[in-house]
Design an enzyme around this catalytic site. Sequence first.
Site, PDB file in Angstrom:
ATOM      1  N   SER A 170       6.417   1.962   5.269  1.00 25.71           N
ATOM      2  CA  SER A 170       6.908   1.123   4.179  1.00 25.71           C
ATOM      3  C   SER A 170       6.380   1.575   2.838  1.00 25.71           C
ATOM      4  CB  SER A 170       6.510  -0.337   4.409  1.00 25.71           C
ATOM      5  OG  SER A 170       6.903  -0.779   5.664  1.00 25.71           O
ATOM      6  N   CYS A 171       6.413   2.860   2.561  1.00 28.54           N
ATOM      7  CA  CYS A 171       5.733   3.342   1.362  1.00 28.54           C
ATOM      8  C   CYS A 171       6.689   3.645   0.243  1.00 28.54           C
ATOM      9  CB  CYS A 171       4.909   4.575   1.682  1.00 28.54           C
ATOM     10  SG  CYS A 171       5.842   6.080   1.675  1.00 28.54           S
ATOM     11  N   GLY A 172       6.144   3.625  -0.957  1.00 31.60           N
ATOM     12  CA  GLY A 172       6.934   3.845  -2.141  1.00 31.60           C
ATOM     13  C   GLY A 172       7.308   5.288  -2.383  1.00 31.60           C
TER      14      GLY A 172
END
Length: 274
Positions: A106-108
Amino acid sequence: MNDFQKFGAVFIENDKKIIVNDTLTVEAPLEIRTNGIAYTVTMRTPNNDVDLINGLLFAENVIYNSIKSAPIINLDCIPNIAYVIIPDSEIGKGIESARNQTSVSSCGICGKTSFENIDDCLDVNPNLEFGTSLITQAFSKMDAHQFEFHKTGGSHAAAAFTKDGNLLVLREDIGRHNAVDKVIGYVLANDLLNEVVLLTVSGRVSYEIVQKAHHAKIPILAAVSAPSSYAVEKAEELGITLLAFCRNKRMTVYSHQNRLKITAGLTLSSTYEA
């Protein structure tokens, strides 16, 4: 590479301070290049990278079966780059476009195609000072307004606060990064971004939430659960005060501790392994 790293931090309980040497899970970016072309960047704990790449590319329909000859080039430093060679007979239709979606971390930066696209630096307020009461009161207010979570137990929350502890907005979502996006979207749409000094989140903090706070110039980021190693490293680099394990009048400060002013009962004891 170890799955964890040690970080110096300040543990606070009931306004008493202890210097700690905390152990955090490693989070690091991995750039995947398929047949010489940058395909995606994903965040992961750096172990079992071949398995990760096989599974990710299979799920994205980039490969049909397995990578029979995939030399993984592990650099001596973070970030890593994996060079993947896929025979023509095993290439699926997913290879036609670079990956453009979030990964399991779930990373940017997941969905970026290369490291050149990471980090768009903006300054945050370096002169802000705040007390521990701002954090404890903010989490009390956030808990009181997590209506979806109290009904289902299955949602994350994020909230934005002013320097006086006023709750500007709280949003919930099944994904904690989505909840953060909703909060930032609201304050942008309502011209409140300059009033936000604190972003609180439920769950853990990985790099993407630090990045989102930085883009919004929010100087304080506080979470209920643990940060990752990369979250702490980037918070320090980007000028964000990062707090985690904020519950029951306890909190651990991992970066830019100078902003935090503790009121009464300040004590300093010897370092211990957290």
